[in-house]
Design a protein around this motif. Structure first.
Motif, PDB file in Angstrom:
ATOM      1  N   PRO A  28      20.312  18.994  -2.550  1.00  0.00           N
ATOM      2  CA  PRO A  28      18.898  19.196  -2.223  1.00  0.00           C
ATOM      3  C   PRO A  28      18.174  19.858  -3.394  1.00  0.00           C
ATOM      4  CG  PRO A  28      20.315  20.660  -0.903  1.00  0.00           C
ATOM      5  CD  PRO A  28      21.216  19.905  -1.828  1.00  0.00           C
ATOM      6  N   GLU A  29      16.906  19.576  -3.541  1.00  0.00           N
ATOM      7  CA  GLU A  29      16.137  20.052  -4.695  1.00  0.00           C
ATOM      8  C   GLU A  29      15.954  21.580  -4.631  1.00  0.00           C
ATOM      9  OE1 GLU A  29      14.850  18.633  -7.521  1.00  0.00           O
ATOM     10  OE2 GLU A  29      14.092  20.655  -7.916  1.00  0.00           O
ATOM     11  N   TYR A  30      16.492  22.263  -5.624  1.00  0.00           N
ATOM     12  CA  TYR A  30      16.495  23.732  -5.654  1.00  0.00           C
ATOM     13  C   TYR A  30      15.089  24.326  -5.557  1.00  0.00           C
ATOM     14  CZ  TYR A  30      16.312  28.335  -7.803  1.00  0.00           C
ATOM     15  OH  TYR A  30      16.015  29.640  -8.058  1.00  0.00           O
ATOM     16  N   GLU A  31      14.143  23.791  -6.326  1.00  0.00           N
ATOM     17  CA  GLU A  31      12.794  24.388  -6.352  1.00  0.00           C
ATOM     18  C   GLU A  31      12.153  24.368  -4.973  1.00  0.00           C
ATOM     19  OE1 GLU A  31      11.410  26.082  -8.696  1.00  0.00           O
ATOM     20  OE2 GLU A  31      12.765  25.595 -10.360  1.00  0.00           O
ATOM     21  N   GLN A  32      12.433  23.317  -4.174  1.00  0.00           N
ATOM     22  CA  GLN A  32      11.853  23.230  -2.827  1.00  0.00           C
ATOM     23  C   GLN A  32      12.519  24.253  -1.906  1.00  0.00           C
ATOM     24  OE1 GLN A  32      12.473  19.093  -1.932  1.00  0.00           O
ATOM     25  NE2 GLN A  32      10.789  18.429  -3.258  1.00  0.00           N
TER      26      GLN A  32
END
Ligand SMILES: O=C([S-])c1cc(C(=O)S)c[n+]([C@@H]2O[C@H](COP(=O)(O)O)[C@@H](O)[C@H]2O)c1
Ligand code: NI
Length: 428
Positions: free
Chosen positions: A401-405
């Motif tokens: 999963p996208e870390y920044e989100q």
């Protein structure tokens, strides 16, 4: 993408090149027909031979100088010295000894020694009925030779004359190379490291170190090797053909071979004296080759190193990272590693040497394996999340999963980042 790959383990000369082009499939009749557009048919004859080197069959093209064929007593092996005082502009010093059925009022004058200066060659090519592309390609090669000769002998480009093995031989080799390349219609030309040989060669000027000065000048910036002893493997004409036409010099063969042509040299050596030219299909996924550039630095402040790192990214680095190392004499240092595409190397070197204290670097090409990635968005209790899914030979091997989100959702909800990860991972 169709490309031509020159395997120059035995260097290249103008006639080896033409032999390979004909062996690759350019029709001999077509080459002759196109060359006749120069209006010089009365001056040369082409002889195509099939022969072999070490059992490898290929083609050899000889240019017979019709002026010299009858010109007994003229020995091209010891032509004339460059310091001689020929006036290439004045009318013929000598009348031609034989009548070849053409008048000396022809617009291309030639004298007994068949010297032609660059201006005259330019005029012949421009006045011909060759296509503009062939004219441009030919002039590019001639300009490289003339510029090198001019620099070496302290002359202007227009004063340079072509005399070594006869101007007609140079014209056929160079214009022929342009005609063949045009006929093959490839999108790209590539070549290996160019073998130049070693020792000395006897030229019009006397003994010359190998690579001959003109060859060395023309091959500036081209990767060369000098493994074959006491032979001139690459001539100025061969060097200029490569320098003018090759888009990329690489020893990496990332392609499928369609066809192979062999152009034979004259002498017999321990290695097969031939050039191997391949018509190839470049892999679609062929990424430009990447390089690792490295420097060990033990005398810069961390602040300045971070600044240099930013500048390196600006100069095109794909990645820059640091590794703590202990150097000799127990010095703590940083190994600065840069990943770069070949095209950006010069700019990165400039940045490294101007922005850091390093005065040298190690470089090596690297192969990168990038497996297939697909992106997907899923709905979660926090909102949408993008997933990066990676596949190896069709099998799903990683989901991320996208870390920044995730970080944004952790800050928004006040939950720990571990908790946000835990809840999202349950959905994967
Ligand atoms: O300009 C030419 S063609 C030329 C320059 C030099 C110098 O290095 S200066 C040397 N030569 C020698 O002549 C023969 C034939 O060369 P081609 O390229 O015309 O095939 C070769 O031995 C060169 O080293 C030529
Ligand atoms: Ni001369």
């Amino acid at each position: 993408m169709k490309a031509l790959y020159y395997d120059c383990f035995a260097g290249l000369s103008g006639d080896m090149n033409l032999g390979a082009m004909l062996d690759l499939g350019v029709e001999f009749e077509y080459l002759k027909k196109e060359l006749s557009k120069l209006g010089l048919d009365h001056e040369f004859r082409l002889e195509l031979k099939i022969d072999n080197k070490h059992g490898i069959f290929g083609k050899k093209l000889d240019v017979i100088d019709l002026n010299n064929e009858h010109d007994h007593g003229h020995n091209h092996d010891h032509a004339h010295d460059h310091n001689h005082s020929h006036d290439h502009n004045h009318p013929h010093d000598h009348d031609h000894p034989h009548d070849h059925g053409h008048s000396h009022e022809d617009n291309h004058s030639h004298d007994h020694e068949h010297l032609r200066d660059f201006r005259e060659i330019k005029q012949i090519i421009e006045a011909s009925t060759l296509s503009q592309d062939v004219k441009d390609k030919s002039m590019k090669v001639f300009l490289l030779i003339a510029t090198a000769e001019a620099k070496i002998h302290g002359k202007t480009v227009d004063e340079v004359h072509f005399h070594e093995v006869g101007a007609i031989d140079s014209i056929v080799d160079v214009v022929g190379a342009a005609i063949c390349l045009d006929a093959l219609g490839v999108d790209k030309v590539m070549a290996s490291t160019v073998e130049v040989g070693s020792g000395f060669v006897r030229c019009a000027h006397g003994l010359m170190p190998i690579p001959a000065p003109a060859t060395a000048e023309i091959l500036k910036g081209v990767p060369i090797s000098s493994k074959v002893e006491k032979f001139e493997m690459t001539t100025p004409t061969g060097a200029a053909i490569l320098s003018a036409f090759v888009d990329e010099f690489t020893n990496q063969k990332n392609f499928a071979i369609d066809k192979v042509g062999y152009g034979l040299g004259s002498r017999n050596l321990d290695i097969p004296n031939l050039v191997r030219v391949m018509l190839v299909d470049l892999y679609e996924s062929n990424e430009p080759s990447q390089w690792i550039l490295e420097s060990n630095i033990d005398d810069m402040s961390s602040e300045q190193l971070v600044y240099a790192e930013e500048r390196l990214f600006n100069a095109g680095a794909l990645d820059v990272y640091k590794t703590p190392i202990i150097m000799k004499k127990g010095r703590s240092a940083i190994k600065l590693t840069i990943l770069a595409q070949e095209k950006d190397i010069k700019q990165i070197q400039r940045t490294l040497f101007t922005e850091t204290t390093s005065i040298g670097m190690r470089m090596y090409p690297v192969e990168k394996v990038k497996i297939e990635r697909r992106f997907e968005t899923i709905e979660t209790e926090f909102g949408p999340i993008s997933l990066k899914k990676a596949y190896f030979e069709g099998e799903l091997v990683n989901v991320k999963p996208e870390y920044e989100q995730i970080k944004a959702y952790a800050l928004e909800t006040g939950l720990s980042i571990k908790e946000v990860y835990r809840r999202i991972n349950k959905l994967l």
